[in-house]
Structure formats: C-alpha cells, structure tokens
Design a protein around this motif. Sequence first.
Motif, short mmCIF file in Angstrom:
data_model
loop_
_atom_site.label_atom_id
_atom_site.label_comp_id
_atom_site.label_asym_id
_atom_site.label_seq_id
_atom_site.Cartn_x
_atom_site.Cartn_y
_atom_site.Cartn_z
N LEU A 248 10.14 -2.97 -14.42
CA LEU A 248 8.75 -3.43 -14.50
C LEU A 248 8.48 -4.63 -13.60
N SER A 249 9.51 -5.30 -13.16
CA SER A 249 9.31 -6.48 -12.32
C SER A 249 9.35 -6.13 -10.84
N LEU A 250 9.63 -4.88 -10.50
CA LEU A 250 9.78 -4.48 -9.12
C LEU A 250 8.97 -3.23 -8.79
N GLY A 251 8.60 -3.11 -7.53
CA GLY A 251 8.09 -1.87 -6.97
C GLY A 251 8.95 -1.52 -5.78
N TRP A 252 8.80 -0.32 -5.25
CA TRP A 252 9.62 0.04 -4.11
C TRP A 252 9.00 1.14 -3.25
N ALA A 269 12.72 -0.48 0.20
CA ALA A 269 12.27 -1.87 0.23
C ALA A 269 11.72 -2.21 -1.15
N LEU A 270 12.28 -3.21 -1.80
CA LEU A 270 11.82 -3.66 -3.10
C LEU A 270 10.80 -4.79 -2.92
N PHE A 271 9.78 -4.80 -3.78
CA PHE A 271 8.80 -5.88 -3.76
C PHE A 271 8.43 -6.25 -5.19
N ASP A 272 7.96 -7.48 -5.39
CA ASP A 272 7.56 -7.90 -6.73
C ASP A 272 6.09 -7.60 -6.98
N THR A 273 5.56 -8.04 -8.11
CA THR A 273 4.21 -7.65 -8.50
C THR A 273 3.13 -8.36 -7.67
N THR A 274 3.52 -9.32 -6.85
CA THR A 274 2.58 -9.95 -5.92
C THR A 274 2.64 -9.31 -4.54
N GLY A 275 3.56 -8.35 -4.35
CA GLY A 275 3.75 -7.72 -3.06
C GLY A 275 4.79 -8.41 -2.19
N ARG A 276 5.40 -9.47 -2.71
CA ARG A 276 6.41 -10.20 -1.94
C ARG A 276 7.68 -9.37 -1.76
N GLN A 277 8.18 -9.31 -0.54
CA GLN A 277 9.40 -8.57 -0.25
C GLN A 277 10.58 -9.19 -0.96
N VAL A 278 11.37 -8.40 -1.67
CA VAL A 278 12.53 -8.89 -2.41
C VAL A 278 13.83 -8.47 -1.75
N MET A 279 13.92 -7.23 -1.30
CA MET A 279 15.19 -6.71 -0.80
C MET A 279 14.94 -5.42 -0.04
N LEU A 366 9.47 10.84 0.15
CA LEU A 366 9.04 9.45 0.07
C LEU A 366 8.58 9.18 -1.36
N GLU A 367 9.03 8.06 -1.92
CA GLU A 367 8.58 7.63 -3.24
C GLU A 367 8.01 6.23 -3.13
N LEU A 368 6.80 6.04 -3.68
CA LEU A 368 6.11 4.75 -3.66
C LEU A 368 5.81 4.38 -5.10
N SER A 369 6.50 3.38 -5.61
CA SER A 369 6.40 3.02 -7.02
C SER A 369 6.04 1.55 -7.15
N GLY A 370 5.22 1.22 -8.13
CA GLY A 370 4.87 -0.16 -8.41
C GLY A 370 3.50 -0.57 -7.90
N TYR A 371 2.81 0.31 -7.16
CA TYR A 371 1.50 -0.05 -6.64
C TYR A 371 0.43 -0.14 -7.72
N ASP A 372 0.68 0.50 -8.86
CA ASP A 372 -0.23 0.37 -9.99
C ASP A 372 -0.11 -0.99 -10.68
N ARG A 373 0.98 -1.72 -10.41
CA ARG A 373 1.22 -3.02 -11.05
C ARG A 373 0.98 -4.19 -10.10
N LEU A 374 0.61 -3.92 -8.86
CA LEU A 374 0.36 -5.00 -7.91
C LEU A 374 -0.79 -5.88 -8.40
N LYS A 375 -0.58 -7.17 -8.42
CA LYS A 375 -1.63 -8.10 -8.84
C LYS A 375 -2.62 -8.34 -7.72
N ILE A 376 -2.19 -8.09 -6.48
CA ILE A 376 -3.07 -8.23 -5.31
C ILE A 376 -3.11 -6.90 -4.62
N ARG A 377 -4.29 -6.31 -4.42
CA ARG A 377 -4.41 -5.02 -3.76
C ARG A 377 -5.36 -5.12 -2.58
#
Length: 377
Positions: A248-252, A269-279, A366-377
Amino acid sequence: MKADDHARKYRRRSGNKGLRPYVLVAVFAVIGACLLYAWTPEPLPASAASAGSIDSGRKPIERTAALPPLNLPADDAPHGSGMEWWYYNGILDAKTGHRYAFHVVVFVANGLVKHTVMHAALTDLQTGQRYSSQTRTGGVPAKSAANGLDFRQDGWQVAAAGPSHAVHASLEGGASIALDLSDSHQPVPHRAAGSETPGLLDFGMSGISYYYSRPRISAQGEVSIGGKPVQVSGDVWFDHQWGDFDVLSLGWNWFALHLADGSDVMLYALFDTTGRQVMTAGTVSNARGSHPLKPDEIELVPVNRWTSPSTKISYPVDWRIRLPSGELSIKPFFADSEFDSQKTTANIYWEGPVRVTGSSTGEGFLELSGYDRLKIR
C-alpha cells in the motif's frame, strides 16, 4: 499528474509486482477500510530489520543476508508471509491465426485476517474484446502439494510442481482459459546489481521481498469465448513474489518482455504515493544465464498516457526504454486494459499486452499499479 511532470519524475538512470454501487456508501467505506487494513503486512523480522551494519572489512552487510536464501523447488509453495502472489501472463497463438493475451494471478494476504484473491483477464487481440473475473475468499483454498501449490476456488485452479504448471480460469461473459505449462529453463532469481543474495530485493522502509521468475514457460491448452473452444500455444511468463513488504505504500511500473533474440527483460520502477521515485531494478536473461542491470543502465521515460473513462485514472501506457543493448519503444495492443479490483483487493491497476520495437522487437506485458493511490495526479 501531467505527462511532463510524470516524465520528470521517472526520467532517471538508476538501478536498484500486487488491490460501487452508489447505495450504502457508508457501509462500503467501512468494508474498504477493513480490506486495506487486512492487506497491511506484519513487521519485518527483527533479524532482518537490524541487518545493514558494516563488517570488519568496512563492506556494508545486506539486510537480505539475514534471511534464508532462495530454495527451489521448496519455495514454489506458499510461505505464510504478509503478502504473496503467483502470477502468469502471456500471448497465445491459435493455428487459425487468432491471438489472445491473458493474465492470471493468485494473491494470499496474511494480515488481520488471511484471505486469497484470484484475478484473471483475457483479451481477444483481433477485436480488443476483454473478459475478466475476480474472486475472494477467507483462508487459503489450496490442496497439499510437495514443493508446489494447488489453489482451487470457484472453478479456478492454479497449480505448480517445479517446472509443471496448470492454469484454469472461468471469466465473465462466458470465456475461459485452460493451460498446461512446462518449463525447460532454469528459474531466474532477481537481485539488485552488486547484491550477493539472489532472489531477494530490499525495498527499504517498505520491507524485503523474495522474487524469482520463469520467463518462458511453454504453454498448450484452450481458450474459449462464447462457447467456442480454440486450441492455443505460446510462451508464458511466471512470477512468484512474497515477503513482509507493504504494497500500500508503493506503486510500480513493471515490464516483462520477450525479445526476438531470445532474451527476456524484467524491469520495474517503484514510486511512493506522492509519485517520488523509490527504486528501479531490472534483470536480463537468456540462454547464457541472467544478470541484474546496473544503476546507470536503465532509463524509463513515459511518452503517452491513457485516461480511464470509468475511473478517470491516468496511466502512462506508452514508454521509451534505454538499456545497454539499445533503445526500445513499448506500446500497448489496446490502451483500455484497466482492471478494477476494488471489490477484492480494494485497488485498481492497469495490466495488458504490449508490442516492442526499436533496437530489438518483441512482445510482453506491462503492469501499472498504484496510480489510484497517487496523492498528486
């Protein structure tokens, strides 16, 4: 998030899978909150959380070194960790020339309650018609299998014992998938570049994950649409991932690509709920073996986006990828490949087949996950 903003967030070279009615809104809100809480994994073992010191030679000790190493085929079986999934995707060919794309996944979450979820989607690549289904149950509806798994639920089956697998799923709209699979290649354990613990990835504050793939499992079977069965075959990608990590803390953004030269590429590519690149990480595998990509060997650049007319979520479905082997262009067969799984895993993601052109050609997913949880869109 605007396309140019997204491009700035992901345009980097770095190196180091997944989950309404308008009445009774309050009731569903409570249910959704419970589901989210149930998907929160248990904390990392103390041994893993405390690892990361420096030995006498001043070499950093990997947190992953505190955990048991990957052990196949025993690790094909369920583990009872906070989160675990077994995932299949592929593009299947019929002798008639028709082609079909599918993904099937089994999730097991072990939080406040233990429950099992199955998702499946099938796309007719001639017409773009997409069929999907999802199911959820408490507990783990699996039969005992030595060094493997055998999930059975609502007419579905996902089973594996070493290199032999079986995938059967019934979908809405009268479609179904029935495949028998056999793998003649060595599994590919993923790791960060420079890591000495193959099959383990460290996500930092989000936890640690075991992760390996079987990129090209040979599949034979049947696809049925509208009561008309068609014999199909093709190469299927299989992923198995588990651990005490927080989804829940990551998207990818995740890519699984079969290239024409026989090589297979996994990137994410992993990103957090603000869209910040994590890994960002990746693995290239072929007949000679597999190797992780180094920090400066991956560049992922989103090119075009698609916005879902039903959920209004915007996804980067068109990509440019730069690797040591050259530049690849990734485009979806059909942009409309959103999977709304709010009633089973309380999330929405994009999952679909893609074409590869550029320095090499091929196909993949291709899988895009976490875009429903982005705080900034």
